[in-house]
Design an enzyme around this catalytic site. Sequence first.
Site, PDB file in Angstrom:
ATOM      1  N   SER A   1      -9.748   1.621   2.777  1.00  0.00           N
ATOM      2  CA  SER A   1      -8.894   2.376   1.901  1.00  0.00           C
ATOM      3  C   SER A   1      -7.827   1.558   1.188  1.00  0.00           C
ATOM      4  CB  SER A   1      -8.205   3.489   2.690  1.00  0.00           C
ATOM      5  OG  SER A   1      -7.365   2.927   3.687  1.00  0.00           O
TER       6      SER A   1
ATOM      7  N   SER B   1      -9.870  -0.725   6.997  1.00  0.00           N
ATOM      8  CA  SER B   1      -9.322  -0.582   5.643  1.00  0.00           C
ATOM      9  C   SER B   1      -8.594  -1.788   5.069  1.00  0.00           C
ATOM     10  CB  SER B   1      -8.378   0.605   5.590  1.00  0.00           C
ATOM     11  OG  SER B   1      -9.123   1.779   5.456  1.00  0.00           O
TER      12      SER B   1
ATOM     13  N   LYS C   1       0.849  -1.194   0.000  1.00  0.00           N
ATOM     14  CA  LYS C   1       0.000   0.000   0.000  1.00  0.00           C
ATOM     15  C   LYS C   1       0.882   1.240   0.000  1.00  0.00           C
ATOM     16  CE  LYS C   1      -3.974   1.891   2.575  1.00  0.00           C
ATOM     17  NZ  LYS C   1      -4.846   1.696   3.768  1.00  0.00           N
TER      18      LYS C   1
HETATM   19  N1  GLN Z   1     -13.142   3.959   6.252  1.00  0.00           N
HETATM   20  C1  GLN Z   1     -12.575   4.391   7.507  1.00  0.00           C
HETATM   21  C2  GLN Z   1     -12.172   5.836   7.376  1.00  0.00           C
HETATM   22  O1  GLN Z   1     -12.468   6.386   6.388  1.00  0.00           O
HETATM   23  C3  GLN Z   1     -11.405   3.524   7.863  1.00  0.00           C
HETATM   24  C4  GLN Z   1     -10.196   3.842   7.088  1.00  0.00           C
HETATM   25  C5  GLN Z   1      -9.019   3.009   7.460  1.00  0.00           C
HETATM   26  O2  GLN Z   1      -9.140   1.980   8.103  1.00  0.00           O
HETATM   27  N2  GLN Z   1      -7.849   3.509   7.104  1.00  0.00           N
HETATM   28  O3  GLN Z   1     -11.580   6.399   8.226  1.00  0.00           O
END
Ligand code: GLN
Length: 488
Positions: free
Chosen positions: A156, A180, A81
């Site tokens: 994400s 994410s 990532k």
């Molecule tokens: N979707 C969640 C957010 O927008 C979690 C994101 C993540 O785990 N990095 O914060």
Amino acid sequence: MEEHIIELPAHKLVKLLIRKEISAEEIIISHFKRIEEVEEKIKAFISLNKEEALNEAKMWDKKIAEGREIPPLCGIPVAIKDNICIRNGKTTCASRILENFFPPYSATVVEKLKEAGCIIIGKTNMDEFAMGSSTENSSFYITRNPWNIETIPGGSSGGSAAAVASGETTFALGSDTGGSIRQPAALCGIVGMKPTYGRVSRYGLVAFASSLDQIGPLTKDVTDCAILLKVISGKDGRDSTSVDIPVPNYLEHLIPDLNGIKIGLPKEYFVEGTEKEVRESVLQAAKVMEDLGARVEETSLPHTEYAVATYYLIATAEASSNLARYDGVKYGYRTREKTNMIDMYKKTRREGFGDEVKRRIMLGTYVLSKGYYENYYGKALRVRTLIKQDFEKAFEKYDVLLTPTSPTVAFRAGEKIDDPLKMYLSDIFTISANLAGIPGISIPCGFGKNGLPVGLQILGRPFDEGTILRVAYAYEQSTEWRKRKPRI
Ligand code: GLN
């Protein structure tokens, strides 16, 4: 053979490699061929590392030919990532503000992967600074779900999940602050795990919300997840929140029955708002686990309804502080306009950050400001403790908890992007684990609306990833879901 190579998990590729039935070079070439075929549609990667990857593969092949000792994951392609630093490799966090950032050091997990012999083939797309649930918040482009390119891969870590699901890489790393890793794994029909907070070093992970962030594996099956978790886990002197608890050999936990295992189904995770097919697939999985010897009961995590609100106070507060460093001076983008210092900060941040990141910086700054701090941030911290205590109580009685990973299957691109609150609900089932610091995995458990994959979440006690993997493995081995592949 080639088609075969891109579908195989690492543990099978390694066996073929040792028996000299394939070469590391063949493995890497097959994956880059696949990338050429599908990447135009999927757009999982931000950067690729073809030349170096091929050179490394040749180097391993030479060592194998010479009969030298080789590391356990020798020649296996991994995608990273793009919020995890690789020395002198572009690390953008899918943000314009870091578009040309080349870190002078590598993350600990990257060093560990290299020691294990993995070959880094590229960096994957993501929501900017890991803020989002669909990978639509990338400043560069949207990643598509290999099961249906009209839909999003989740986020994400959507690039990592899509790359694994489409056969562009064998496995990948993501980061999970509120879901994410698990949510995109669920939406792409693969395995994804968020380890216990402190199990894996965060050194070299660009911080979003430091008390919630963890790096973890995205893989084709549970065995690969166990292998990759072992490689990246352990105390690191460069991350003071990493914990010095011995890392077990997770492979020893992979046994095909669930005798003696007690499983709780928290009733707050089976309420209205979840797609019928999702709920049914998860309940069906619970039955399979019963047949494998587990005892399954309904339980309760009473503070669940406060998790999303609590998370968006704490995560934004920490993000507003962590992202203060992008000021156009130390690194990254700086506005081209000639102006005074204060204005330079403002213009840099206005031009460099996307809408969602700005929204969070504003919210986080607000909840930390004088007069509001106690009412918002202070209160959120106290509710966080209550959520953690819910889990502690449940784990006195149960070894693991079973829930859906996401209330829906993959949704269409554009469907939620204009409604942040709707988007935030995508993580309603994953967020609590980050607030409590406990580990969780998502594994495929069926297909729902429009034939899209459904994910099952298994949550466990802190540092007891072993039991989670055991339950996941036993279920996986008695079902066939992982064998279905997307046709791109
Ligand atoms: N979707 C969640 C957010 O927008 C979690 C994101 C993540 O785990 N990095 O914060």
